[in-house]
Design a protein around this motif. Sequence first.
Motif, short mmCIF file in Angstrom:
data_model
loop_
_atom_site.label_atom_id
_atom_site.label_comp_id
_atom_site.label_asym_id
_atom_site.label_seq_id
_atom_site.Cartn_x
_atom_site.Cartn_y
_atom_site.Cartn_z
N ARG A 229 -80.89 -72.74 34.18
CA ARG A 229 -80.04 -72.98 33.02
C ARG A 229 -79.27 -71.75 32.56
O ARG A 229 -78.29 -71.86 31.83
CB ARG A 229 -80.89 -73.51 31.86
N ILE A 230 -79.70 -70.56 32.94
CA ILE A 230 -78.96 -69.35 32.54
C ILE A 230 -78.40 -68.63 33.76
O ILE A 230 -77.19 -68.45 33.89
CB ILE A 230 -79.88 -68.38 31.74
N THR A 231 -79.30 -68.23 34.67
CA THR A 231 -78.86 -67.38 35.79
C THR A 231 -77.77 -68.05 36.61
O THR A 231 -76.67 -67.51 36.76
CB THR A 231 -80.06 -67.04 36.68
N LEU A 232 -78.08 -69.24 37.14
CA LEU A 232 -77.11 -69.89 38.04
C LEU A 232 -75.76 -70.17 37.37
O LEU A 232 -74.71 -69.82 37.91
CB LEU A 232 -77.70 -71.16 38.63
N PRO A 233 -75.74 -70.82 36.16
CA PRO A 233 -74.43 -71.09 35.55
C PRO A 233 -73.62 -69.81 35.29
O PRO A 233 -72.41 -69.79 35.53
CB PRO A 233 -74.78 -71.77 34.23
N LEU A 234 -74.30 -68.74 34.84
CA LEU A 234 -73.55 -67.54 34.51
C LEU A 234 -73.16 -66.75 35.76
O LEU A 234 -72.31 -65.89 35.72
CB LEU A 234 -74.36 -66.65 33.56
N LEU A 235 -73.81 -67.07 36.88
CA LEU A 235 -73.39 -66.45 38.14
C LEU A 235 -72.16 -67.15 38.71
O LEU A 235 -71.59 -66.70 39.70
CB LEU A 235 -74.52 -66.53 39.17
#
Lengths: 320, 276
Positions: A227-233
């Motif tokens: 929910r944080i790492t992948l979307p912001l990458l």
Amino acid sequence: MLVATSDPALRCIDMESRAFDRRRWRQLPAALALLAPSAIVLGAFIVYPLVKAIFLGRQRCNSTGTRCVDAGWDQYSDTFRSTEFQHALLVTAEFALITVPLGLAFGIGLAVLAHKHLSGVGVFRAIFSSTVATSVAVASLMWLFLLQPSVGVLSNVGWIADAFPVVKQPGLLNDPGTALWSVGLSSVWANLGFTFIIITAGLQSIPDDLYEAAALDGATGTGRFWRITLPLLGPSLLFVLIVLTTRAFQAYGEIDLLTEGGPRPDDSTTTITYLTYGRNSIMATDQGLQATTAVLLFVVLLGLSFLQLWSIGRRVHYGD
Amino acid sequence: MAAERRPTGIRLLGRYGLLLFVAFATLFPIYTTLVAAFKPGDQVLVNPLLPDSFTLEPIMTAWSDGNLGRYLFNSLVVAVVVTVAQVVTSLLSGYAFAMLDFPGRNLAFALFLATLLVPIEATLVVNRRTVDSLDWLNTYQGLAVPFLATAFGTFLIRQALLAVPGELRDAARIDGAGHLAFLRYVALPIIVPTVGALALFSFLSSWNQYLWPNLITTEESMNTVQSGLTLLRRSSIDEPNALMAGTVIAAVPIFVALLLFQRSLVRGLTSGAVKG
């Protein structure tokens, strides 16, 4: 520009815009002079060759390109439908489907693994980035030595050769079932340093407080990753995706050095680029057909990049 | 990640274990290459995973028989020319797009960027004809001239120059500085990190070119390191220690250069991935 008017205020704006316009025109000669060196090189060695190739692609020529006869625009559709091109397109697509997902997965995995605050993590980062220093020729020869059946590493380590007879007979690069995977693996390895560096930079730009807030809200480790790492990458991953796909379609050196498009007669590793330029490719004897496949490669790649930008790009979150 | 508790005990060990395993796997092809490059010919396949004997002979053989010194020199000449030229042409065109306002600027900039969509493979058929008709096969001009400018560099420099305060430009103009003087003495010192990144990126791309030198080189002495490795592969395929020694010789300069310029490299590679 406004038309002349009696209103003094408007006339003032009119004069200003006229002065502005004159200034723009006055800067034109300087701009042309500054742009000329780049424009000449890009024009002569990118724009002209592309346009020329489009017309050369209508022709049938001898290998030196000295004698050509016109074959019409049909040569494009005929070539596209030919067994050779369709086969190369399929091989290229398979190659991309092997190298791009693996490259992304390894890149993300390594970057996340080496992102933790552990002592000595800098050494691991240097190691994971190291393959960026290998050119395609260097990387391919390293893998050639690993994989060659008679004079290679794997086939001369007793227990590996016993456990996987294919490494010795016929050899991973000579077996139609494993050749493309082997070339793909060497390609993934060679691109790993690049992928790792881009994704690590992306990870470092994610602010810590997002994770702190998520932890306060009770998010688990995997929850935070999805929910944080992948979307912001997103932006980094889109960039890596497009670069890796382009590189897969442009793959030439690794194929030239590892398999020369073989094993024959299946031509299991003859990609579009290799079909165009390969030493023993049928296209290499005809500059017209070479131009046809080169232009088709351009069109396919262009379509693919737009598709990726359109389907994934609009879902990518670019922050503020 | 500050919020995350640092792993302890078993989990810490597990994480290091995983890192070590992946690091080992990543380095494995480099390791086997180094082992082979320093082994005598009759030993290289006996125990390919162990450095149980040492000799410099393969390096000597690869250097003399493979003519690698000459190839390294050719690569260096071409890469330096391409790098210097790309930096200069990118500075000029990037400056025009960032600092000047002229009719047709946006269109011209869009055309520049459009060249980035053309894969080099689509241009090489005709470029080989061009180079051939100029009698540039087997020459440094042939290897370098098609790559003396890049839209990527122009874009990079333009972005960096846009961040240079306009007041500086005005002040320089009042002091009577022309475009080139301003670029050289005011703007360039400010954007040195970007120029460094571009230079490193240009050098690497030129040095690593594979297809182009293979296409236009027929004379043995005009090969670059990369196309030279193609020759070495064909001549030394049965002498893996010499082949790997040649690979090591070809790889070392770039490994050293990247160790020295790590920061520029990361900046150069990531500059393509910045927000659009």
